[in-house]
Design a protein around this motif. Structure first.
Motif, PDB file in Angstrom:
ATOM      1  N   PHE A 291      49.051  40.059  29.639  1.00  0.00           N
ATOM      2  CA  PHE A 291      48.326  38.968  29.018  1.00  0.00           C
ATOM      3  C   PHE A 291      49.109  38.825  27.663  1.00  0.00           C
ATOM      4  CE2 PHE A 291      45.294  41.090  31.527  1.00  0.00           C
ATOM      5  CZ  PHE A 291      44.520  40.092  32.416  1.00  0.00           C
ATOM      6  N   ARG A 292      49.037  37.848  27.283  1.00  0.00           N
ATOM      7  CA  ARG A 292      49.555  37.377  25.790  1.00  0.00           C
ATOM      8  C   ARG A 292      48.635  38.079  25.093  1.00  0.00           C
ATOM      9  NH1 ARG A 292      53.396  34.435  23.179  1.00  0.00           N
ATOM     10  NH2 ARG A 292      52.785  33.305  21.369  1.00  0.00           N
ATOM     11  N   GLU A 293      47.202  37.897  25.054  1.00  0.00           N
ATOM     12  CA  GLU A 293      46.556  38.604  24.249  1.00  0.00           C
ATOM     13  C   GLU A 293      45.504  39.374  25.221  1.00  0.00           C
ATOM     14  OE1 GLU A 293      44.332  35.624  21.935  1.00  0.00           O
ATOM     15  OE2 GLU A 293      46.525  34.852  21.051  1.00  0.00           O
ATOM     16  N   ALA A 294      45.130  40.669  24.658  1.00  0.00           N
ATOM     17  CA  ALA A 294      44.113  41.578  25.469  1.00  0.00           C
ATOM     18  C   ALA A 294      42.755  40.793  25.817  1.00  0.00           C
ATOM     19  CB  ALA A 294      43.947  42.616  24.900  1.00  0.00           C
ATOM     20  N   PRO A 295      42.421  40.701  26.946  1.00  0.00           N
ATOM     21  CA  PRO A 295      41.334  40.026  27.454  1.00  0.00           C
ATOM     22  C   PRO A 295      40.071  40.742  26.753  1.00  0.00           C
ATOM     23  CG  PRO A 295      42.131  41.328  29.398  1.00  0.00           C
ATOM     24  CD  PRO A 295      43.124  41.346  28.301  1.00  0.00           C
ATOM     25  N   LYS A 296      38.971  40.151  26.605  1.00  0.00           N
ATOM     26  CA  LYS A 296      37.688  40.588  25.949  1.00  0.00           C
ATOM     27  C   LYS A 296      36.669  40.855  27.170  1.00  0.00           C
ATOM     28  CE  LYS A 296      37.988  37.670  21.393  1.00  0.00           C
ATOM     29  NZ  LYS A 296      37.376  36.620  20.849  1.00  0.00           N
ATOM     30  N   ASP A 297      36.899  40.374  28.112  1.00  0.00           N
ATOM     31  CA  ASP A 297      35.972  40.641  29.059  1.00  0.00           C
ATOM     32  C   ASP A 297      36.800  40.594  30.458  1.00  0.00           C
ATOM     33  OD1 ASP A 297      33.909  40.750  31.068  1.00  0.00           O
ATOM     34  OD2 ASP A 297      32.939  38.921  30.401  1.00  0.00           O
ATOM     35  N   ILE A 298      37.325  41.825  30.781  1.00  0.00           N
ATOM     36  CA  ILE A 298      38.078  41.943  32.128  1.00  0.00           C
ATOM     37  C   ILE A 298      37.167  41.703  33.407  1.00  0.00           C
ATOM     38  CG2 ILE A 298      37.899  44.492  32.236  1.00  0.00           C
ATOM     39  CD1 ILE A 298      41.264  42.556  32.419  1.00  0.00           C
ATOM     40  N   LYS A 299      35.947  42.201  33.316  1.00  0.00           N
ATOM     41  CA  LYS A 299      34.978  42.105  34.325  1.00  0.00           C
ATOM     42  C   LYS A 299      34.684  40.662  34.946  1.00  0.00           C
ATOM     43  CE  LYS A 299      32.341  46.330  33.516  1.00  0.00           C
ATOM     44  NZ  LYS A 299      30.999  46.891  33.302  1.00  0.00           N
ATOM     45  N   THR A 300      34.554  39.837  33.868  1.00  0.00           N
ATOM     46  CA  THR A 300      34.564  38.385  34.307  1.00  0.00           C
ATOM     47  C   THR A 300      35.655  37.765  34.902  1.00  0.00           C
ATOM     48  OG1 THR A 300      32.739  38.340  32.410  1.00  0.00           O
ATOM     49  CG2 THR A 300      33.753  36.020  33.429  1.00  0.00           C
ATOM     50  N   LEU A 301      36.943  37.957  34.411  1.00  0.00           N
ATOM     51  CA  LEU A 301      37.939  37.555  34.978  1.00  0.00           C
ATOM     52  C   LEU A 301      38.314  38.157  36.346  1.00  0.00           C
ATOM     53  CD1 LEU A 301      40.654  36.183  34.710  1.00  0.00           C
ATOM     54  CD2 LEU A 301      41.565  38.218  33.518  1.00  0.00           C
ATOM     55  N   THR A 302      38.017  39.425  36.355  1.00  0.00           N
ATOM     56  CA  THR A 302      38.007  39.858  37.999  1.00  0.00           C
ATOM     57  C   THR A 302      37.240  39.224  38.879  1.00  0.00           C
ATOM     58  OG1 THR A 302      38.786  42.256  36.907  1.00  0.00           O
ATOM     59  CG2 THR A 302      37.981  42.270  39.132  1.00  0.00           C
ATOM     60  N   LEU A 303      36.122  38.962  38.531  1.00  0.00           N
ATOM     61  CA  LEU A 303      34.948  38.289  39.452  1.00  0.00           C
ATOM     62  C   LEU A 303      35.459  36.880  39.491  1.00  0.00           C
ATOM     63  CD1 LEU A 303      32.393  38.727  40.833  1.00  0.00           C
ATOM     64  CD2 LEU A 303      31.081  37.781  38.683  1.00  0.00           C
ATOM     65  N   GLU A 304      35.984  36.294  38.629  1.00  0.00           N
ATOM     66  CA  GLU A 304      36.468  34.794  38.918  1.00  0.00           C
ATOM     67  C   GLU A 304      37.578  34.668  39.756  1.00  0.00           C
ATOM     68  OE1 GLU A 304      35.018  32.325  38.183  1.00  0.00           O
ATOM     69  OE2 GLU A 304      33.669  32.859  36.550  1.00  0.00           O
TER      70      GLU A 304
END
Length: 499
Positions: free
Chosen positions: A417-430
């Protein structure tokens, strides 16, 4: 408008008319190419071995010439490399484009007197189509940079040998030489990181108008410029108006580039390879790239899901359909015959014939019968990034067949990532939901509890760069595979992550 701009507009209009003429007669155009290729090659060793003298129709050709990849054509290529003439094409090649094969070691792709001009014309015509459609010509007077391999070559049995991008550097037209960057000396630097540092020094105070290259390596250049100046690329190069790219799907890089550039810049997508310059984006308003049907290449297509059958059905241009995943085969005026390039393509239009590159036939995940392809993971990560607002530098996906926790296997997504994601769970789900919608086999495996949901493993900054450097493939035309059906890349990345 400058004199050069006026001339470019006139020339663009003329070339567009020529392109439209053959593009509107695709079947006749390909028949003409086919007859020319067979006629010129019937007295070569390959032509004699495959009964070219009696080939009158495409059906004859398909019966006499089997599908081959580089490994299967290697016996003929080796004879050309040894200096023999009239093997695959009349005479000897002008060059060999040297590439690194995964199974064959070094690959030597011939470039002939007949094929070389098609590489140059296609790149030129891509820009001319942009000019003709938009009327924009200011960039022709600005500075231009092409991030490419070293133009230095060596000789092998009387034939010059080098990287394709380096060979092409010798054919830059004189009217562009004054505007072209970097200097020859900088272009000859072999170490990619040193080369990019030198390019930054040479270009940081220039007003670059056109920038071209493979997205991950252009990204490295942009990031180094930003680190040095603390400015966006748009602020630094106020005249930057055209980004020309190819080699990988740009969509996963799009948000990163938008942030780095800081303004909207037009883009032209290209589909070049050592084996041929297959397609380019001829319109800013249409999806896909115009397949080059009039460039000394005869195309065949095999449905990707049938490709590994014993005798898969081979299709010509008039038989393809939109939205189907095809393996592309080429026969060319460089002496490649029914040659499997390794790419899969889908047609976005059949009037004219435009394609997108959907992946590599060897780059897929089917450890459990799901046959997930490059286009699907690219689309899934695009949607995931769009819905969560994350910016992704790069990624690759591999199966985890034997998890240490003893639970169900899964697909492991390695993402930088360019910047660390705040919500990895939502990204995983999408990402997961998008992939399930696109691929019914994958969805069935999840529903049937054969697989569990994917897992994201975060790769630290420059982790992919470290991996590519560790295998000697940093920069140039080298690309990170999006998909693997084994854990070779995954295990190497895990080692880098655990350090």
């Amino acid at each position: 408008m400058s004199l050069k701009g006026v001339g470019a507009k006139i020339f663009a209009k003329r070339i567009r008319k020529k392109i439209d003429k053959w593009a509107s007669n695709p079947i006749k155009t390909q028949e003409k190419v086919f007859k020319s290729l067979i006629g010129q090659s019937k007295h070569t060793v390959f032509g004699k071995d495959h009964n070219f003298q009696n080939i009158k129709t495409y059906s004859d050709f398909a019966k006499n010439v089997p599908i081959r990849d580089y490994e299967k054509l290697k016996g003929y290529v080796n004879r050309v490399v040894e200096g023999e003439k009239d093997i695959l094409w009349p005479g000897k090649p002008l060059y060999f484009a040297k590439t690194s094969g995964t199974t064959s070691g070094a690959k030597y792709i011939p470039l002939t007197k007949d094929s070389m001009p098609t590489h140059i014309k296609a790149a030129r015509n891509a820009i001319l189509c942009y000019i003709e459609e938009t009327g924009k010509t200011n960039f022709v007077d600005g500075k231009m940079i092409f991030l490419q391999g070293s133009p230095e070559m060596e000789e092998k049995n009387g034939i010059m040998l080098g990287r394709l991008s380096g060979i092409v550097a010798h054919y830059v037209p004189k009217y562009l030489q004054k505007n072209r960057m970097p200097t020859w000396e900088t272009n000859c630097i072999e170490d990619w990181e040193q080369k990019v540092d030198a390019i930054v020094e040479e270009t940081v105070d220039q007003n670059m108008a056109v920038i071209s290259g493979i997205p991950p390596w252009v990204q490295m250049y942009f990031e180094k410029l930003q680190q040095k100046t603390n400015k966006t690329i748009g602020e630094l190069f106020k005249g930057f108006e055209l980004f020309i790219y190819g080699g990988v799907n740009f969509e996963p890089y799009k948000k990163t580039f938008e942030k780095l550039i800081g303004k909207k810049v037009a883009g032209i997508e290209l589909y070049p390879a050592s084996e041929g310059f297959f397609a380019f984006q001829d319109s800013q308003n249409e999806k896909g790239m115009l397949l080059q049907l009039d460039s000394g290449m005869f195309y065949e297509f095999v449905k990707a899901d049938k490709f590994f059958e014993k005798n898969p059905k081979r299709l010509t241009i008039g038989e393809v359909e939109k939205g189907v995943n095809y393996v592309m085969l080429i026969s060319t005026n460089a002496g490649l015959w029914a040659y499997n390039v390794g790419d899969t393509v889908q047609f976005t239009s059949v009037s004219p014939y435009r394609v997108i590159v959907s992946g590599r036939i060897k780059h897929f995940i089917s450890a459990f019968g799901e046959h997930v392809i490059g286009k699907e993971v690219d689309e899934a990560i695009r949607i995931g990034a769009e819905k969560t607002g994350v910016i992704i530098n790069d990624f690759t996906v591999a199966p985890q067949v034997n998890p240490k926790d003893g639970k169900l296997p899964y697909h492991e997504w390695f993402i930088e990532f360019r910047e660390a994601p705040k919500d990895i769970k939502t990204l995983t789900l999408e990402i997961e939901n998008s992939l399930r919608k696109q691929n019914s086999y994958y969805n069935d495996l999840i529903e049937g509890k054969i697989l569990r949901a994917l897992k994201i493993t975060i790769v630290p900054k420059d982790g992919f760069k470290s991996y590519m450097k560790s295998i000697g493939k940093l920069g140039g035309q080298n690309k990170l595979p999006r998909l693997s059906n084994d854990r070779k890349i995954a295990d190497a990345l895990t080692t880098i992550i655990d350090k």
